[in-house]
Design a protein around this motif. Structure first.
Motif, PDB file in Angstrom:
ATOM      1  N   ALA A 215     -53.944  -2.462 -23.434  1.00  0.00           N
ATOM      2  CA  ALA A 215     -53.799  -1.458 -24.625  1.00  0.00           C
ATOM      3  C   ALA A 215     -52.861  -2.064 -25.663  1.00  0.00           C
ATOM      4  CB  ALA A 215     -53.550  -0.110 -23.731  1.00  0.00           C
ATOM      5  N   SER A 216     -52.510  -1.195 -26.545  1.00  0.00           N
ATOM      6  CA  SER A 216     -51.334  -1.614 -27.393  1.00  0.00           C
ATOM      7  C   SER A 216     -50.140  -1.657 -26.611  1.00  0.00           C
ATOM      8  CB  SER A 216     -51.247  -0.398 -28.451  1.00  0.00           C
ATOM      9  OG  SER A 216     -50.305  -0.865 -29.326  1.00  0.00           O
ATOM     10  N   ALA A 217     -49.383  -2.887 -26.764  1.00  0.00           N
ATOM     11  CA  ALA A 217     -48.029  -3.062 -26.014  1.00  0.00           C
ATOM     12  C   ALA A 217     -47.305  -3.522 -27.199  1.00  0.00           C
ATOM     13  CB  ALA A 217     -48.262  -3.995 -25.061  1.00  0.00           C
ATOM     14  N   GLY A 218     -46.309  -2.734 -27.645  1.00  0.00           N
ATOM     15  CA  GLY A 218     -45.300  -2.841 -28.769  1.00  0.00           C
ATOM     16  C   GLY A 218     -46.050  -3.005 -29.853  1.00  0.00           C
ATOM     17  N   GLY A 219     -46.124  -3.965 -30.478  1.00  0.00           N
ATOM     18  CA  GLY A 219     -46.522  -3.867 -32.071  1.00  0.00           C
ATOM     19  C   GLY A 219     -47.961  -4.420 -31.851  1.00  0.00           C
ATOM     20  N   GLY A 220     -48.338  -5.044 -31.004  1.00  0.00           N
ATOM     21  CA  GLY A 220     -49.788  -5.691 -30.997  1.00  0.00           C
ATOM     22  C   GLY A 220     -50.644  -5.138 -29.799  1.00  0.00           C
ATOM     23  N   THR A 221     -51.770  -5.829 -29.665  1.00  0.00           N
ATOM     24  CA  THR A 221     -52.883  -5.554 -28.451  1.00  0.00           C
ATOM     25  C   THR A 221     -52.255  -6.460 -27.147  1.00  0.00           C
ATOM     26  OG1 THR A 221     -54.499  -5.002 -29.828  1.00  0.00           O
ATOM     27  CG2 THR A 221     -54.997  -5.594 -27.701  1.00  0.00           C
ATOM     28  N   GLU A 268     -40.218 -12.546 -21.356  1.00  0.00           N
ATOM     29  CA  GLU A 268     -40.747 -13.288 -20.227  1.00  0.00           C
ATOM     30  C   GLU A 268     -41.209 -12.380 -19.414  1.00  0.00           C
ATOM     31  OE1 GLU A 268     -37.901 -15.997 -18.794  1.00  0.00           O
ATOM     32  OE2 GLU A 268     -37.827 -17.340 -20.679  1.00  0.00           O
ATOM     33  N   VAL A 269     -40.511 -11.409 -18.956  1.00  0.00           N
ATOM     34  CA  VAL A 269     -41.082 -10.228 -18.169  1.00  0.00           C
ATOM     35  C   VAL A 269     -42.066  -9.324 -18.482  1.00  0.00           C
ATOM     36  CG1 VAL A 269     -40.428  -8.351 -16.599  1.00  0.00           C
ATOM     37  CG2 VAL A 269     -38.716 -10.041 -17.157  1.00  0.00           C
ATOM     38  N   PRO A 270     -43.213  -9.314 -17.768  1.00  0.00           N
ATOM     39  CA  PRO A 270     -44.360  -8.499 -18.525  1.00  0.00           C
ATOM     40  C   PRO A 270     -44.016  -6.874 -18.655  1.00  0.00           C
ATOM     41  CG  PRO A 270     -45.211  -9.914 -16.436  1.00  0.00           C
ATOM     42  CD  PRO A 270     -43.677  -9.770 -16.549  1.00  0.00           C
ATOM     43  N   VAL A 271     -44.894  -6.445 -19.472  1.00  0.00           N
ATOM     44  CA  VAL A 271     -44.608  -5.047 -19.501  1.00  0.00           C
ATOM     45  C   VAL A 271     -45.205  -3.986 -18.672  1.00  0.00           C
ATOM     46  CG1 VAL A 271     -44.051  -5.174 -22.133  1.00  0.00           C
ATOM     47  CG2 VAL A 271     -46.558  -4.833 -21.493  1.00  0.00           C
ATOM     48  N   ALA A 272     -46.290  -4.561 -18.097  1.00  0.00           N
ATOM     49  CA  ALA A 272     -47.075  -3.959 -16.955  1.00  0.00           C
ATOM     50  C   ALA A 272     -47.599  -4.797 -15.968  1.00  0.00           C
ATOM     51  CB  ALA A 272     -48.158  -3.260 -17.657  1.00  0.00           C
ATOM     52  N   ILE A 273     -47.788  -4.450 -14.732  1.00  0.00           N
ATOM     53  CA  ILE A 273     -48.317  -5.396 -13.562  1.00  0.00           C
ATOM     54  C   ILE A 273     -49.065  -4.451 -12.692  1.00  0.00           C
ATOM     55  CG2 ILE A 273     -46.161  -7.091 -13.790  1.00  0.00           C
ATOM     56  CD1 ILE A 273     -45.061  -5.694 -11.308  1.00  0.00           C
ATOM     57  N   GLY A 274     -49.620  -5.187 -11.810  1.00  0.00           N
ATOM     58  CA  GLY A 274     -50.664  -4.524 -10.568  1.00  0.00           C
ATOM     59  C   GLY A 274     -50.769  -5.611  -9.836  1.00  0.00           C
ATOM     60  N   VAL A 288     -48.570  -1.061  -9.081  1.00  0.00           N
ATOM     61  CA  VAL A 288     -48.709  -0.877 -10.637  1.00  0.00           C
ATOM     62  C   VAL A 288     -47.518  -0.148 -11.249  1.00  0.00           C
ATOM     63  CG1 VAL A 288     -50.352   0.475 -12.140  1.00  0.00           C
ATOM     64  CG2 VAL A 288     -51.151  -0.650 -10.065  1.00  0.00           C
ATOM     65  N   GLU A 289     -46.987  -0.938 -12.040  1.00  0.00           N
ATOM     66  CA  GLU A 289     -45.805  -0.726 -12.567  1.00  0.00           C
ATOM     67  C   GLU A 289     -45.678  -1.075 -14.187  1.00  0.00           C
ATOM     68  OE1 GLU A 289     -42.133  -1.985 -10.795  1.00  0.00           O
ATOM     69  OE2 GLU A 289     -42.824  -1.415  -8.863  1.00  0.00           O
ATOM     70  N   VAL A 290     -45.178  -0.232 -14.968  1.00  0.00           N
ATOM     71  CA  VAL A 290     -45.119  -0.308 -16.305  1.00  0.00           C
ATOM     72  C   VAL A 290     -43.513  -0.124 -16.915  1.00  0.00           C
ATOM     73  CG1 VAL A 290     -45.754   0.603 -18.499  1.00  0.00           C
ATOM     74  CG2 VAL A 290     -47.423   0.800 -16.621  1.00  0.00           C
ATOM     75  N   ASP A 291     -43.178  -0.973 -17.744  1.00  0.00           N
ATOM     76  CA  ASP A 291     -42.131  -0.835 -18.365  1.00  0.00           C
ATOM     77  C   ASP A 291     -41.646   0.337 -18.925  1.00  0.00           C
ATOM     78  OD1 ASP A 291     -39.568  -0.915 -19.962  1.00  0.00           O
ATOM     79  OD2 ASP A 291     -40.255  -3.042 -20.529  1.00  0.00           O
ATOM     80  N   PRO A 292     -40.578   1.199 -18.522  1.00  0.00           N
ATOM     81  CA  PRO A 292     -40.561   2.616 -19.177  1.00  0.00           C
ATOM     82  C   PRO A 292     -40.709   2.694 -20.619  1.00  0.00           C
ATOM     83  CG  PRO A 292     -38.847   2.275 -17.461  1.00  0.00           C
ATOM     84  CD  PRO A 292     -39.686   0.794 -17.644  1.00  0.00           C
ATOM     85  N   ALA A 293     -40.071   1.614 -21.351  1.00  0.00           N
ATOM     86  CA  ALA A 293     -40.306   1.721 -22.901  1.00  0.00           C
ATOM     87  C   ALA A 293     -41.614   1.529 -23.167  1.00  0.00           C
ATOM     88  CB  ALA A 293     -39.559   0.512 -23.254  1.00  0.00           C
ATOM     89  N   HIS A 294     -42.798   1.251 -22.532  1.00  0.00           N
ATOM     90  CA  HIS A 294     -43.893   1.232 -22.795  1.00  0.00           C
ATOM     91  C   HIS A 294     -45.059   2.044 -22.220  1.00  0.00           C
ATOM     92  CE1 HIS A 294     -43.373  -2.674 -25.310  1.00  0.00           C
ATOM     93  NE2 HIS A 294     -42.320  -2.749 -24.253  1.00  0.00           N
ATOM     94  N   ARG A 295     -44.518   3.108 -21.424  1.00  0.00           N
ATOM     95  CA  ARG A 295     -45.388   4.049 -21.057  1.00  0.00           C
ATOM     96  C   ARG A 295     -45.945   5.058 -21.581  1.00  0.00           C
ATOM     97  NH1 ARG A 295     -41.085   5.173 -15.716  1.00  0.00           N
ATOM     98  NH2 ARG A 295     -41.409   3.413 -14.818  1.00  0.00           N
ATOM     99  N   ARG A 296     -47.087   5.694 -21.374  1.00  0.00           N
ATOM    100  CA  ARG A 296     -47.911   6.396 -21.990  1.00  0.00           C
ATOM    101  C   ARG A 296     -48.708   5.859 -23.012  1.00  0.00           C
ATOM    102  NH1 ARG A 296     -46.875  11.643 -20.209  1.00  0.00           N
ATOM    103  NH2 ARG A 296     -44.703  11.704 -19.581  1.00  0.00           N
ATOM    104  N   ARG A 297     -49.143   4.590 -22.902  1.00  0.00           N
ATOM    105  CA  ARG A 297     -49.884   3.645 -23.770  1.00  0.00           C
ATOM    106  C   ARG A 297     -51.130   3.279 -23.372  1.00  0.00           C
ATOM    107  NH1 ARG A 297     -45.282   0.248 -27.264  1.00  0.00           N
ATOM    108  NH2 ARG A 297     -43.868   1.891 -27.352  1.00  0.00           N
TER     109      ARG A 297
END
Length: 351
Positions: A215-221, A268-274, A288-297
């Motif tokens: 899904a969209s992460a930051g400004g891109g896909t 270098e650190v992924p914004v989401a993992i599983g 399954v973890e998502v960077d708090p700044a990239h949640r709800r995406r």
């Protein structure tokens, strides 16, 4: 809750009903100016010297004075789950154990003592499935000694709310001063619907190259990348503090067929993992973890869809996961993905 028979309240249970699921009504605070009642549903785990112990589905044990009972009856076992594949507790418990293996283990009758230098309760607790082959007090003494030799607190993992779970053991542990520290739901669901979540994300579902659409992460896909081992970035997202020791890698990397998913961001650190472990018909989802700044995406769904697609390729058809009862956000997410509660498990720590 209906207790009446012929228009009156009745206590229809006796000490011979120990081990059955019951529903009881008792008087509330005797000092109250008004007559109040409290209802309790669970497994009757003890009835001694005028006191009943009822263990609820949450693992909590309720003490009830026999003299306060105004109604009680045995009730059918918990109804079959409306969602998810058919699954017995024993099969599911064994699959979960294979998916999160300790560095060291030893049998205690049918129980299993597990240790991994303190990394997670799951890998550092006695899995109490079956008979320990000795009186309970002797078994618990062995548990305390084994973990004491390794400088670890003694934990017992036991389950409730399914056919074959250990309500009686949970009550016995509480009676002996063991403290329930955490409880988690074990949820199950169909695997194909999880993989289908990827169809609604940019770029489609997982492909043979080891990458799947995210899904969209930051400004891109973002792209979900699958691998057989966790790299340093994955471990930093999982731990959130530097790179962990080799025992953490050992626990995470061991299992029947282990896959790791990452969604790269700008650093270098992924914004989401599983993590997913494929084991015959089961695919277990963990970490399954998502960077708090990239949640709800949609990143958590993207990660799980990619892992589910790979698990389907390996022949799995059913999915399970674990979520702590206090994690409301994750529980809501998994509700929306079609995962239903199968049972609960609890970690009891020796006092």
């Amino acid at each position: 809750m209906e207790f009446t028979a012929g228009g009156r309240l009745e206590v229809q249970i006796t000490p011979f009903d120990v081990g059955k699921r019951v529903s009881v009504r008792r008087l509330g605070d005797p000092a109250s100016q008004t007559e109040t009642f409290t209802d309790t549903v669970g497994v009757l785990t003890s009835w001694n010297e005028g006191v009943l112990l009822i263990t609820r589905r949450t693992g909590e044990t309720v003490r009830i004075a026999e003299s306060s009972l105004v109604a009680g009856k045995a009730v059918p076992a918990a109804p079959a789950r409306r969602r998810g594949p058919a699954a017995g507790f024993g099969e599911l418990a064994r699959a979960q154990a294979r998916a999160w293996q300790p560095e060291e283990s030893r049998p205690l009758g049918q129980w299993t003592l597990r240790a991994a230098r303190g990394f997670t309760r799951r890998a550092n607790s006695a899995l109490a499935v079956g008979d320990p082959g000795m009186p309970l007090d002797d078994a618990l003494a062995r548990v305390r000694a084994w973990y004491g030799e390794r400088g670890l607190p003694a934990y017992v993992q036991a389950a409730t709310d399914a056919d074959g779970t250990q309500e009686a053991l949970c009550a016995a542990l509480e009676e002996r001063g063991w403290r329930r520290e955490v409880s988690a739901e074990v949820r199950i669901g169909g695997l194909a619907p999880v993989a289908d979540l990827g169809a609604g994300l940019p770029g489609g579902g997982p492909g043979p190259s080891g990458e799947a659409a995210g899904a969209s992460a930051g400004g891109g896909t973002g792209r979900v990348t699958l691998s057989r081992a966790p790299d340093a970035g994955w471990l930093r997202r999982y731990q959130r503090v530097g790179e962990p020791g080799p025992h953490v890698r050992n626990v995470l990397s061991t299992g029947p067929s282990v896959w790791f998913a990452s969604v790269r961001g700008e650093g270098e650190v992924p914004v989401a993992i599983g993590r997913c472990v494929v084991d015959a018909r089961w695919a277990g989802f963990m970490a399954v973890e998502v960077d708090p700044a990239h949640r709800r995406r949609g990143l958590a769904r993207a990660v799980m869809a990619a892992l589910a697609g790979r698990a389907l390729e390996e022949g799995a058809s059913a999915a399970w996961l674990q979520v702590e009862t206090g994690n409301a956000a994750a529980r809501a997410l998994y509700d929306g993905m079609g995962f239903g509660v199968h049972h609960l498990y609890h970690h009891f720590r020796a006092s």
